[in-house]
Design an enzyme around this catalytic site. Structure first.
Site, PDB file in Angstrom:
ATOM      1  CB  ILE A   1       2.164  -3.684  -4.292  1.00 54.34           C
ATOM      2  CG1 ILE A   1       3.255  -4.052  -5.295  1.00 54.34           C
ATOM      3  CG2 ILE A   1       0.844  -4.354  -4.657  1.00 54.34           C
ATOM      4  CD1 ILE A   1       3.560  -5.535  -5.390  1.00 54.34           C
ATOM      5  N   PRO A   2       0.012  -0.813  -3.625  1.00 51.52           N
ATOM      6  CG  PRO A   2      -1.378   0.584  -4.875  1.00 51.52           C
ATOM      7  CD  PRO A   2      -0.214  -0.371  -4.993  1.00 51.52           C
ATOM      8  CB  CYS A   3      -2.106  -3.762   0.202  1.00 53.52           C
ATOM      9  SG  CYS A   3      -0.702  -3.411   1.257  1.00 53.52           S
ATOM     10  CG  HIS A   4      -2.055   2.314   1.224  1.00 53.27           C
ATOM     11  ND1 HIS A   4      -0.983   1.903   0.449  1.00 53.27           N
ATOM     12  CD2 HIS A   4      -2.410   3.534   0.769  1.00 53.27           C
ATOM     13  CE1 HIS A   4      -0.693   2.861  -0.430  1.00 53.27           C
ATOM     14  NE2 HIS A   4      -1.554   3.846  -0.262  1.00 53.27           N
ATOM     15  NE  ARG A   5      -3.063   4.243  -3.619  1.00 57.86           N
ATOM     16  CZ  ARG A   5      -2.154   4.367  -4.576  1.00 57.86           C
ATOM     17  NH1 ARG A   5      -2.229   3.643  -5.682  1.00 57.86           N
ATOM     18  NH2 ARG A   5      -1.168   5.226  -4.427  1.00 57.86           N
TER      19      ARG A   5
END
Length: 171
Positions: free
Chosen positions: A131-135
């Site tokens: 779940i790409p929270c780094h984006r």
């Protein structure tokens, strides 16, 4: 269904993977800002366990980190309140190589004043990277909080080579 966990070596460090039933419920970095409650991760299957869910999640993450995949095909079951679930669903809609901001996510939810609450949900994302929270970036495009540390966030963004012009334009 009983939770279980194992650890896998990756280029981001030895990560803790947690699953329940046929779904992944968590991926945590060493020194994770919001680690899981030890009572919630179930049986310790050790390092590189043969559990099919955990092993497949680790394989896909390693492939992603090697630049061999841009998305994940893993059943997910992150635990969180309804608001957090809504934010995490939005995070999964951010395309590989793109970014957005906390404020833009709040606007997409219908209220720019929710930006701080969005930030809390993003920060408590239990399934890091998948779940790409780094984006998600700060309003000015800066790197802000990441449960795995800003160096890892920077590395993930560099891997994806995001186009800075897309920041804040996804929602």
């Amino acid at each position: 269904m009983h939770p279980r966990h194992g650890t896998f070596a990756t280029s981001l460090g030895e990560l803790l993977f947690v699953a329940e039933g046929g779904a992944l419920t968590g991926i945590y970095f060493p020194e994770h800002r919001y680690p899981p409650d030890p009572d919630s991760i179930g049986e310790d299957l050790g390092s590189e366990p043969g559990d099919s869910v955990l092993a497949e999640a680790a394989r896909q993450l390693r492939d992603y980190l090697a630049g061999e995949r841009t998305g994940f095909d893993i059943a997910l079951a992150p635990r969180g309140d309804d608001f957090s679930q809504q934010v995490w669903t939005m995070l999964q809609q951010i395309p590989y190589g793109a970014t957005t901001t906390y404020g833009e996510l709040a606007v997409a939810l219908g209220n720019r004043a929710l930006a701080q609450r969005v930030g809390q949900a993003v920060g408590h994302n239990p399934v890091s990277v998948v779940i790409p929270c780094h984006r998600v970036l700060g309003a000015d495009g800066s790197l802000t909080g990441f449960a795995g540390g800003l160096d890892r966030k920077r590395a993930l963004l560099q891997l994806e080579e995001p186009d800075a012009a897309t920041a804040g334009r996804l929602f």
